[in-house]
Design a protein around this motif. Structure first.
Motif, PDB file in Angstrom:
ATOM      1  N   LEU A  32       0.840  -1.204   0.000  1.00  0.00           N
ATOM      2  CA  LEU A  32       0.000   0.000   0.000  1.00  0.00           C
ATOM      3  C   LEU A  32       0.872   1.250   0.000  1.00  0.00           C
ATOM      4  O   LEU A  32       0.611   2.217  -0.730  1.00  0.00           O
ATOM      5  N   SER A  33       1.910   1.228   0.798  1.00  0.00           N
ATOM      6  CA  SER A  33       2.824   2.365   0.841  1.00  0.00           C
ATOM      7  C   SER A  33       3.395   2.649  -0.547  1.00  0.00           C
ATOM      8  O   SER A  33       3.392   3.790  -1.028  1.00  0.00           O
ATOM      9  N   ARG A  34       3.854   1.612  -1.199  1.00  0.00           N
ATOM     10  CA  ARG A  34       4.473   1.798  -2.521  1.00  0.00           C
ATOM     11  C   ARG A  34       3.462   2.241  -3.566  1.00  0.00           C
ATOM     12  O   ARG A  34       3.756   3.064  -4.435  1.00  0.00           O
ATOM     13  N   THR A  35       2.258   1.709  -3.477  1.00  0.00           N
ATOM     14  CA  THR A  35       1.188   2.105  -4.398  1.00  0.00           C
ATOM     15  C   THR A  35       0.898   3.596  -4.256  1.00  0.00           C
ATOM     16  O   THR A  35       0.819   4.336  -5.237  1.00  0.00           O
ATOM     17  N   CYS A  36       0.728   4.033  -3.015  1.00  0.00           N
ATOM     18  CA  CYS A  36       0.342   5.428  -2.776  1.00  0.00           C
ATOM     19  C   CYS A  36       1.479   6.383  -3.111  1.00  0.00           C
ATOM     20  O   CYS A  36       1.237   7.488  -3.599  1.00  0.00           O
ATOM     21  N   ARG A  37       2.699   5.954  -2.861  1.00  0.00           N
ATOM     22  CA  ARG A  37       3.809   6.845  -3.215  1.00  0.00           C
ATOM     23  C   ARG A  37       3.806   7.120  -4.707  1.00  0.00           C
ATOM     24  O   ARG A  37       4.043   8.244  -5.137  1.00  0.00           O
ATOM     25  N   PHE A  38       3.521   6.111  -5.510  1.00  0.00           N
ATOM     26  CA  PHE A  38       3.492   6.387  -6.941  1.00  0.00           C
ATOM     27  C   PHE A  38       2.260   7.212  -7.336  1.00  0.00           C
ATOM     28  O   PHE A  38       2.348   8.121  -8.165  1.00  0.00           O
ATOM     29  N   MET A  39       1.125   6.939  -6.724  1.00  0.00           N
ATOM     30  CA  MET A  39      -0.087   7.728  -7.035  1.00  0.00           C
ATOM     31  C   MET A  39       0.140   9.218  -6.767  1.00  0.00           C
ATOM     32  O   MET A  39      -0.390  10.075  -7.478  1.00  0.00           O
ATOM     33  N   LEU A  40       0.915   9.507  -5.737  1.00  0.00           N
ATOM     34  CA  LEU A  40       1.161  10.916  -5.389  1.00  0.00           C
ATOM     35  C   LEU A  40       1.889  11.671  -6.504  1.00  0.00           C
ATOM     36  O   LEU A  40       1.678  12.867  -6.681  1.00  0.00           O
ATOM     37  N   THR A  41       2.736  10.973  -7.257  1.00  0.00           N
ATOM     38  CA  THR A  41       3.417  11.672  -8.355  1.00  0.00           C
ATOM     39  C   THR A  41       2.391  12.112  -9.402  1.00  0.00           C
ATOM     40  O   THR A  41       2.513  13.180  -9.983  1.00  0.00           O
ATOM     41  N   GLU A  42       1.368  11.280  -9.630  1.00  0.00           N
ATOM     42  CA  GLU A  42       0.320  11.667 -10.582  1.00  0.00           C
ATOM     43  C   GLU A  42      -0.572  12.756  -9.995  1.00  0.00           C
ATOM     44  O   GLU A  42      -0.977  13.692 -10.681  1.00  0.00           O
ATOM     45  N   GLU A  43      -0.879  12.615  -8.709  1.00  0.00           N
ATOM     46  CA  GLU A  43      -1.782  13.552  -8.036  1.00  0.00           C
ATOM     47  C   GLU A  43      -1.257  14.990  -8.109  1.00  0.00           C
ATOM     48  O   GLU A  43      -2.048  15.936  -8.147  1.00  0.00           O
ATOM     49  N   ALA A  44       0.038  15.148  -8.159  1.00  0.00           N
ATOM     50  CA  ALA A  44       0.611  16.496  -8.212  1.00  0.00           C
ATOM     51  C   ALA A  44       0.056  17.269  -9.411  1.00  0.00           C
ATOM     52  O   ALA A  44      -0.192  18.480  -9.331  1.00  0.00           O
ATOM     53  N   HIS A  45      -0.163  16.577 -10.518  1.00  0.00           N
ATOM     54  CA  HIS A  45      -0.712  17.247 -11.700  1.00  0.00           C
ATOM     55  C   HIS A  45      -2.157  17.708 -11.455  1.00  0.00           C
ATOM     56  O   HIS A  45      -2.572  18.764 -11.938  1.00  0.00           O
ATOM     57  N   HIS A  46      -2.902  16.930 -10.676  1.00  0.00           N
ATOM     58  CA  HIS A  46      -4.295  17.301 -10.402  1.00  0.00           C
ATOM     59  C   HIS A  46      -4.337  18.583  -9.569  1.00  0.00           C
ATOM     60  O   HIS A  46      -5.166  19.466  -9.801  1.00  0.00           O
ATOM     61  N   MET A  47      -3.407  18.678  -8.606  1.00  0.00           N
ATOM     62  CA  MET A  47      -3.300  19.916  -7.810  1.00  0.00           C
ATOM     63  C   MET A  47      -2.986  21.100  -8.727  1.00  0.00           C
ATOM     64  O   MET A  47      -3.545  22.183  -8.603  1.00  0.00           O
ATOM     65  N   PHE A  48      -2.063  20.840  -9.657  1.00  0.00           N
ATOM     66  CA  PHE A  48      -1.640  21.880 -10.599  1.00  0.00           C
ATOM     67  C   PHE A  48      -2.821  22.352 -11.451  1.00  0.00           C
ATOM     68  O   PHE A  48      -3.020  23.558 -11.638  1.00  0.00           O
ATOM     69  N   VAL A  49      -3.608  21.418 -11.947  1.00  0.00           N
ATOM     70  CA  VAL A  49      -4.754  21.779 -12.795  1.00  0.00           C
ATOM     71  C   VAL A  49      -5.725  22.660 -12.010  1.00  0.00           C
ATOM     72  O   VAL A  49      -6.199  23.683 -12.505  1.00  0.00           O
ATOM     73  N   GLY A  50      -6.008  22.299 -10.766  1.00  0.00           N
ATOM     74  CA  GLY A  50      -6.947  23.070  -9.962  1.00  0.00           C
ATOM     75  C   GLY A  50      -6.402  24.444  -9.610  1.00  0.00           C
ATOM     76  O   GLY A  50      -7.065  25.465  -9.813  1.00  0.00           O
ATOM     77  N   GLU A  51      -5.190  24.483  -9.115  1.00  0.00           N
ATOM     78  CA  GLU A  51      -4.643  25.765  -8.671  1.00  0.00           C
ATOM     79  C   GLU A  51      -4.461  26.728  -9.837  1.00  0.00           C
ATOM     80  O   GLU A  51      -4.861  27.884  -9.763  1.00  0.00           O
ATOM     81  N   THR A  52      -3.867  26.250 -10.923  1.00  0.00           N
ATOM     82  CA  THR A  52      -3.643  27.161 -12.045  1.00  0.00           C
ATOM     83  C   THR A  52      -4.952  27.478 -12.762  1.00  0.00           C
ATOM     84  O   THR A  52      -5.094  28.562 -13.320  1.00  0.00           O
ATOM     85  N   GLY A  53      -5.902  26.553 -12.728  1.00  0.00           N
ATOM     86  CA  GLY A  53      -7.205  26.831 -13.347  1.00  0.00           C
ATOM     87  C   GLY A  53      -7.865  28.040 -12.690  1.00  0.00           C
ATOM     88  O   GLY A  53      -8.244  29.008 -13.350  1.00  0.00           O
ATOM     89  N   VAL A  54      -7.970  27.998 -11.365  1.00  0.00           N
ATOM     90  CA  VAL A  54      -8.590  29.120 -10.654  1.00  0.00           C
ATOM     91  C   VAL A  54      -7.729  30.377 -10.817  1.00  0.00           C
ATOM     92  O   VAL A  54      -8.240  31.482 -11.035  1.00  0.00           O
TER      93      VAL A  54
END
Ligand SMILES: [Fe+2]
Ligand SMILES: [Fe+2]
Length: 482
Positions: free
Chosen positions: A234-256
């Motif tokens: 689970l730790s390893r799965t989530c660590r990799f998901m976080l690299t993708e999640e960073a883009h989602h944060m970027f889309v939201g923050e820069t969108g607004v």
């Protein structure tokens, strides 16, 4: 090479978990695959499924160059199972088992708790795809359309990530849960998604950007806490998901931020100094700042509910068990056991909101929520810099945590955005000044006209500073002509 970095793209399911040699799990995932594709076709992005989209696909899990960009039709996206590299000799970092060898298998005594954590996380992933499925046809640019689809395919991959863990470690129970994850539907009366915010609608692009800023950020916090897990897969799965999640944060923050920028620019060009002169601002075809504030109020308060009750035995149990840690547990310098620690929690006492020290183990939801608020505030501060630079006397802010809550300590009361308690009548009378009104929604909806020429943007949003993958301004992120 189960612990390798290289991703095997030869089979149906790209992976770096050695599926080629794991007949049982490969079979289970291949059996689940057609149902997933059906779900994607039915509940994934509406339209554009046969168009070429410039998407990134993970090709490795190292920190450098893990993704490659290229045109792909969404149903042909290579959804895979990717774990971050194993940390050699990893120990359980917190809780009652702190210092023991990290688990490579599910510890029998925590099986039910772990399964529940995986299912709840897994359920949010397809839910957001369902919530956003209508947005493609009103995208303010091809750039934004592409970002929407990128977020969508990655949420699909996050579902794969959780389904892999369920099927590999939970046998028949896991397979049943994996089916259920495809069966529930966001907003469905009979079979809704598990968490409230994931059953709300995302009717327009402002909602989409607010959702990715506020609600995907809850995802980031939850993943960060699970990335600390003593259950190593689970730790390893989530660590990799976080690299993708960073883009989602970027889309939201820069969108607004691009919306704020466009609004401020239009106000300056028209010589409007008063941000509350809503009618004149709207006449410029941009979204007024008070509406942005109301939207932020809504999405922030809905997202706070995802953190659950401030005081929670479930959270304490998951921490004690070594399954779910705190945000950046590995950077914290206390004993990581917390049996003697306290944490300040805001509570309702005799009709007032007060801070009270509570056993730290019981207050873990509150602590994660505090970390979340701090993280979100940093983004809001960056939005405000844009407004400040434009010289407009207005600042966006996060509402008080007691505002508009359905879960936890403040569900029982009404409070305004400053945290002042209101009677039911006062709340009804003032609600429309603090949450998006029907009129706000109508106005925002009226702006949702598609813009599909490469390099062009809708009236209400500024172009991004740089393109995805450094592409030029007029790059065709989605090939609209089939
Ligand atoms: Fe996700
Ligand atoms: Fe996300």
């Amino acid at each position: 090479m189960p612990d390798g970095i290289a991703v095997d793209y030869n089979g149906l399911i790209p992976n770096n978990v050695g599926l080629a040699a794991d007949w049982r799990v490969r079979k289970a995932l291949e059996t689940w695959h057609p149902g997933y594709i059906d779900w994607w076709q039915q509940m994934g992005p509406q339209g554009f499924q046969d168009r070429l989209v410039y998407l990134r696909t993970a090709v490795g899990v190292g920190s450098e160059g893990w993704a490659k960009f290229g045109y792909v039709k969404m149903p042909e996206y290579r959804w895979g199972v990717l774990l971050a590299p194993a940390v050699e000799d990893r120990k359980i970092p917190f809780g009652a088992h702190k210092g023991e060898k990290a688990w490579q298998d599910v510890p029998g005594e925590y099986r039910a708790m772990l399964r529940r954590l995986l299912v709840i996380q897994g359920d949010t992933e397809p839910a957001s795809v369902e919530q956003q499925r209508h947005l493609g046809s009103t995208a303010p640019s091809l750039y934004d359309m592409r970002n929407l689809f990128q977020v969508n395919v990655e949420e699909g991959r996050h579902l794969w990530a959780m389904v892999y863990l369920l099927q590999k470690y939970f046998g028949r129970d896991g397979r049943e849960e994996a089916e259920e994850l495809l069966r529930r539907r966001s907003g469905d009366q009979d079979s809704p998604r598990m968490l409230g915010a994931f059953n709300e609608s995302t009717p327009d692009w402002l909602s989409f950007f607010m959702f990715t800023f506020f609600t995907d950020r809850d995802g980031k916090m939850q993943l960060a806490a699970l990335a600390q897990s003593g259950f190593d897969p689970l730790s390893r799965t989530c660590r990799f998901m976080l690299t993708e999640e960073a883009h989602h944060m970027f889309v939201g923050e820069t969108g607004v931020q691009r919306i704020v920028q466009r609004t401020c620019q239009a106000m300056r060009d028209a010589g409007i100094d008063d941000p509350t002169d809503v009618e004149r601002v709207r006449a410029l075809g941009v979204i007024d700042l008070p509406t942005l504030q109301r939207k932020a109020n809504l999405h922030f308060s809905l997202t706070l509910d995802l953190f659950g009750n401030e005081i929670s035995t479930n959270a304490a149990n998951a921490f004690n068990a070594g399954l779910k840690g705190r945000y950046r547990e590995d950077k914290l310098t206390d004993d990581h056991v917390l049996t003697n620690a306290t944490y300040p929690v805001s509570r309702l006492r005799d009709g007032a909101i007060v801070q009270e020290d509570v056993a730290a183990l019981s207050a873990l939801n509150m602590r994660l929520r505090d970390d979340y608020v701090e993280d979100a505030q940093a983004g809001v501060t960056r939005w405000n810099r844009v407004i400040e630079r434009a010289g407009i006397p207005f600042r966006l802010s996060l509402p008080h945590v007691a505002f508009n809550r359905r879960i936890g300590e403040f569900a029982a009361i009404h409070a305004d955005a400053e945290g002042t308690m209101l009677t039911a009548e006062q709340w009804e009378a003032r609600k429309e000044t603090m949450l998006p009104s029907a009129d706000d929604s109508r106005f925002v909806e009226s702006l949702m006209q598609p813009v599909q020429q490469p390099g062009a943007y809708a009236s209400w949003i500024a172009p991004p500073r740089i393109g995805i993958d450094n592409m030029p301004g007029d790059f065709e992120y989605v090939k609209i002509e089939a």
